[in-house]
Structure formats: structure tokens, C-alpha cells
Scaffold this active site. Structure first.
Site, PDB file in Angstrom:
ATOM      1  N   GLU A 163      43.254  40.112  48.165  1.00  0.00           N
ATOM      2  CA  GLU A 163      43.194  39.618  46.787  1.00  0.00           C
ATOM      3  C   GLU A 163      42.907  38.118  46.734  1.00  0.00           C
ATOM      4  OE1 GLU A 163      44.121  41.670  43.721  1.00  0.00           O
ATOM      5  OE2 GLU A 163      43.696  43.367  45.032  1.00  0.00           O
ATOM      6  N   HIS A 231      50.760  39.578  42.228  1.00  0.00           N
ATOM      7  CA  HIS A 231      50.240  38.597  43.185  1.00  0.00           C
ATOM      8  C   HIS A 231      51.347  37.585  43.460  1.00  0.00           C
ATOM      9  CE1 HIS A 231      45.928  39.392  41.522  1.00  0.00           C
ATOM     10  NE2 HIS A 231      46.056  39.999  42.683  1.00  0.00           N
ATOM     11  N   CYS A 349      45.633  31.520  37.759  1.00  0.00           N
ATOM     12  CA  CYS A 349      44.762  32.679  38.038  1.00  0.00           C
ATOM     13  C   CYS A 349      43.310  32.350  37.733  1.00  0.00           C
ATOM     14  CB  CYS A 349      45.134  33.873  37.167  1.00  0.00           C
ATOM     15  SG  CYS A 349      46.774  34.520  37.425  1.00  0.00           S
TER      16      CYS A 349
HETATM   17  O1  SUG Z   1      44.190  41.684  38.683  1.00  0.00           O
HETATM   18  N1  SUG Z   1      44.332  41.518  35.184  1.00  0.00           N
HETATM   19  C1  SUG Z   1      44.235  40.824  36.465  1.00  0.00           C
HETATM   20  C2  SUG Z   1      44.997  39.539  36.416  1.00  0.00           C
HETATM   21  C3  SUG Z   1      44.742  38.693  37.634  1.00  0.00           C
HETATM   22  C4  SUG Z   1      45.615  37.502  37.696  1.00  0.00           C
HETATM   23  N2  SUG Z   1      45.324  36.731  38.842  1.00  0.00           N
HETATM   24  C5  SUG Z   1      46.214  36.087  39.610  1.00  0.00           C
HETATM   25  N3  SUG Z   1      47.481  36.346  39.579  1.00  0.00           N
HETATM   26  N4  SUG Z   1      45.761  35.235  40.472  1.00  0.00           N
HETATM   27  C6  SUG Z   1      44.753  41.726  37.583  1.00  0.00           C
HETATM   28  O2  SUG Z   1      45.724  42.455  37.362  1.00  0.00           O
HETATM   29  C7  SUG Z   1      43.736  43.243  33.570  1.00  0.00           C
HETATM   30  C8  SUG Z   1      42.521  43.979  33.124  1.00  0.00           C
HETATM   31  C9  SUG Z   1      42.787  45.056  32.085  1.00  0.00           C
HETATM   32  O3  SUG Z   1      43.869  45.604  32.086  1.00  0.00           O
HETATM   33  O4  SUG Z   1      41.868  45.331  31.310  1.00  0.00           O
HETATM   34  C10 SUG Z   1      43.523  42.553  34.907  1.00  0.00           C
HETATM   35  O5  SUG Z   1      42.686  42.950  35.674  1.00  0.00           O
END
Ligand code: SUG
Length: 419
Positions: A163, A231, A349
Site C-alpha cells: 500500500e 493503514h 493520505c
Molecule cells: O484505500 N478510500 C481509501 C482511503 C485511502 C487513505 N489513504 C491513506 N490512509 N494513506 C482507501 O480505503 C474509499 C473509496 C470508496 O469507498 O468509494 C477509498 O478507497
């Protein structure tokens, strides 16, 4: 002589931003599933954050949104936007590349024999993110195409989940000096998947040529993943000599802290106790998803936090006490990224940190105030104002999203990224 500085590359929030509840284990994504999203407002919030950070004197870059809906991915599944099941259609539309912390893992040149290494993340655990890497890789190869200074690596192969920088931290005395790199992996997360696998973390460290004596592999706590910390950057953040972490971030915290102290004795570990900030409040407020940055001219460090942290009373009380002490963190800067937050993406993020000389990066990806004004104009004129779940089957929306992205690519002389 090159001058290495930390550059934050933010993912510009794409015109297909929507709430489809695609991320199992991401509480905000599940809670807001089916809500109406506001892509234009979302992108403008992201641009405002970049402006804010540039005004603090920080170096800023950006990445373009990817081509969505990803019809090529649907084709590999013998499908198309019209005939796909709703969850697959939504997966093809996701604007998730906005969360640039998941674009790649970055080892700066001082840690990696003089070259900055980047490995694009495979993001294979979540279907809607598993098709991001090819578009991201194309963009990384352009941004960091100068092979004298950068080496951009292909993704780690499945089934090993990677990730990117969201599960990676670096400690150093100054960004341009060699540091230690902390790779955080998960084994289990109760009902939720552990997205970062140890095998992937170790493979990234090896291919970046890191000295094993300068690496730490730490298991993320099962409790934290089960509480919604999908994460590690939801429960810990590092900058220079500071590690700012929740008490319950690691499975075996004492062993992790001991190893970190042995490998980097200068570390200042700030542990936020669960009896002051519960895991639940930490995840709701995204306190640790702050950008912890070093201010220029000896101004100490600042936390660029989501406004949700200011609005959470125990969190804000903790933070007020923190900056009142005489530690390294001296300033709190709440920023409004609510549209991204509602999908589980805070300020940290939205950015990928790369330590590099800005002169060695493709200048088209380096921000200036004028360029951000130009991006904001394209967004205001072209990004959909709102997207509801049912809109995803409307062919007119596909056309609007695709042409909005093309307009942005043209405005920034990046049309070669189109497809
Ligand atoms: O991978 N949300 C992302 C958020 C990523 C956050 N990044 C970090 N923590 N670095 C994920 O869960 C939601 C998309 C949706 O539900 O339509 C989403 O992908």
C-alpha cells in the site's frame, strides 16, 4: 551540488470522486456509502491545502487524476460501464488515486546509495484500487524520469499486498541525511483485511538497496486494524527525528520502540495514551493523518491536521497541551479536506513525500501559485458539481469526467498522460 528537500506531491482530486463504500475496514467509506459527493468542492479543498502548505514555505508538487471510469480494466473482465454490476462499475470509477500516500514507497537517495528509489504500490487488496498502479506508474516514470537521480520500480507481484508510503515511515536528523526506514505490515485485522504484507515490505526494502541495519519491520496492531486503522498512517506519523504515534498502533510496541532507539538513538517518540485519546477518537478525527512537517527557518514542526481534529474535544485538548510543552511540535494548522475525509483520506493520505532536488523533477509536476490558480480554474469550469450513486450509469457523466481530465492535462501540457 543538488539540494535535497522534502517535496509533498498531492493527488489532485479527480472529477469522478464519489462515495461507493468500496473499502472494507475503512469506517468513513462504509459510513458515507451512497451519499452525494461534490467533486468540484473536493478538488478545490485539495488545492487550498496545497496553497496553505506553500504559504508555510514548503515545496509542493502534484499528480494528475487517472482516466476514469477505467474502461480498459473493465474490458479485461469482459465487461463495460453499462453492463457491469453496480459495485464493479463503481470500482472502475473510483477517484482513489487522489490518496497519493498510496502511490508508492519512497526511499530517498541518502538511504539508498545515492539514488531516490520509488516502488509503485500494487494496492491489490481492494478491487477498486488494484487497477491504479499502471496509471500511477506511467506518471511516476514521467515525474521522476531523470535516471541519474531516480529509479522507479514496478509493483511487487501478487499475492503480496503493498500500500506504499501509508505503511512506511522514515526517521533522520535532516531530510537530506541518511535515516532509518520503518516498514509497518499487518498480519490480521479481526474482521478487516491487513492490506500491507511483510513479504512486500521486505521486497521493497531489498529492491531499494537499503541497509538491513537501517530498517525496522513492525507489525501493526490487530486491534488498530479492527478499529478502522486500515493503514498505519491513520495511527502514526514520523518526520525527521520525531515519531508521533498512538499507544495502540503496534502489536508489540515495546519491541518496536527498542529497535528504533537502537537503530536511531536521536529519536523522539511521542506516544499518545489511549486514556487521553481513544483509538476510536484517533480514527474519527484522523489526528495522526496529519502532515508532520518541518517549518523553514528554524520554526520547529507543524501538524497540518484535518478540521475534524480541531472539532474533537479530547483530541484538541491533547494537541493544545502538546504544543504548550517544549517539544519539537509547535504549531497546529487545521485544513478543510472534508470531501476526502468522508472516504477515509486525510491531509497525509493526499500526499506523497519525496526527498529530492526540485530541479531534478519534471517541472510540469511542480506547483507554483500561478499553476494552482490554473488548476482551480479548470476544476471550477469542468468538474461535476455533484455525483450521486445512480449517476454512475449515466453516459453523459462519463463524457464529462473524461473531458474534464483532458482539459486539465492540456492546461498543464501533460496530454501525453492521456491513456
Ligand atoms: O484505500 N478510500 C481509501 C482511503 C485511502 C487513505 N489513504 C491513506 N490512509 N494513506 C482507501 O480505503 C474509499 C473509496 C470508496 O469507498 O468509494 C477509498 O478507497
Amino acid at each position: 551540488m543538488s539540494k535535497l528537500v522534502e517535496i509533498n506531491f498531492d493527488g489532485i482530486i479527480g472529477p469522478s470522486h464519489n462515495y461507493a463504500g468500496l473499502s472494507l475496514g475503512n469506517i468513513a467509506s462504509a459510513t458515507n456509502a451512497g451519499e452525494v459527493a461534490y467533486p468540484r468542492e473536493a478538488a478545490l479543498q485539495g488545492i487550498a491545502k496545497m496553497r496553505h502548505n506553500m504559504d508555510l514555505g514548503l515545496a509542493q508538487g502534484f499528480f494528475m487524476p487517472l482516466d476514469r471510469p477505467n474502461t480498459r480494466w473493465l474490458e479485461t473482465l469482459a465487461s463495460d460501464v453499462e453492463s457491469a454490476e453496480p459495485h464493479m462499475r463503481a470500482a472502475s470509477y473510483s477517484a482513489s488515486s487522489m490518496w497519493a500516500a498510496n502511490a508508492a514507497t519512497v526511499s530517498p537517495a541518502p538511504d539508498a546509495h545515492g539514488k531516490c528509489h520509488l516502488t509503485v504500490a500494487n494496492l491489490q487488496t481492494m478491487p477498486h484500487r488494484s487497477h491504479e498502479w499502471a496509471g500511477t506508474l506511467a506518471q511516476l516514470k514521467l515525474t521522476f524520469g531523470n535516471s541519474k537521480y531516480f529509479s522507479v520500480h514496478d509493483p511487487i507481484p501478487s499475492p503480496f499486498g503493498d500500500e506504499g508510503a501509508a505503511n512506511h515511515m522514515r526517521l533522520c536528523n535532516a531530510h537530506d541525511q541518511s535515516g532509518i526506514e520503518i516498514f509497518v505490515y499487518g498480519k490480521t485485522g479481526g474482521p478487516f483485511p491487513a492490506r500491507q504484507h511483510l513479504e512486500a515490505s521486505k521486497a521493497v526494502a531489498r529492491s531499494h538497496g537499503l541497509n538491513p541495519e537501517r530498517c525496522v519491520f513492525a507489525q501493526q496492531s490487530e486491534t488498530a486494524i479492527a478499529a478502522g486503522a486500515f493503514h498505519n498512517d491513520v495511527v502514526a506519523v514520523a518526520n525527521e527525528q520525531v515519531l508521533f504515534t498512538h499507544e495502540l498502533a503496534f502489536e508489540d510496541p515495546d519491541t518496536v520502540y527498542t529497535e528504533i532507539r537502537a537503530k536511531f538513538p536521536e529519536v523522539e517518540i511521542i506516544i499518545v495514551p489511549a486514556d487521553q485519546v481513544t483509538l476510536e477518537d484517533a480514527i474519527k478525527s484522523y489526528l495522526f493523518n496529519a502532515q508532520l512537517v518541518t517549518l523553514p527557518d528554524g520554526g520547529g514542526m507543524a501538524l497540518i491536521l484535518p478540521t475534524e481534529s480541531r472539532d474533537n474535544q479530547p483530541v484538541w485538548t491533547y494537541l493544545q497541551n502538546l504544543i504548550a510543552g517544549n517539544g519539537s511540535i509547535r504549531k497546529l494548522c487545521p485544513v478543510d479536506v472534508r470531501q476526502s475525509m468522508a472516504n477515509g483520506g486525510g491531509p497525509a493520505c493526499l500526499r506523497l513525500r519525496v526527498v529530492a532536488d526540485p530541479e531534478t523533477v519534471d517541472p510540469r509536476f511542480v506547483a507554483s501559485h500561478d499553476k494552482l490558480d490554473l488548476i482551480a480554474t479548470v476544476v471550477e469550469q469542468n468538474w461535476p458539481e455533484h455525483i450521486a450513486p445512480n449517476d454512475l450509469s449515466n453516459p453523459a457523466l462519463i463524457e464529462q469526467i473524461q473531458s474534464a481530465r483532458k482539459d486539465l492535462l492540456s492546461a498543464l501540457n501533460l496530454i501525453e498522460l492521456d491513456r
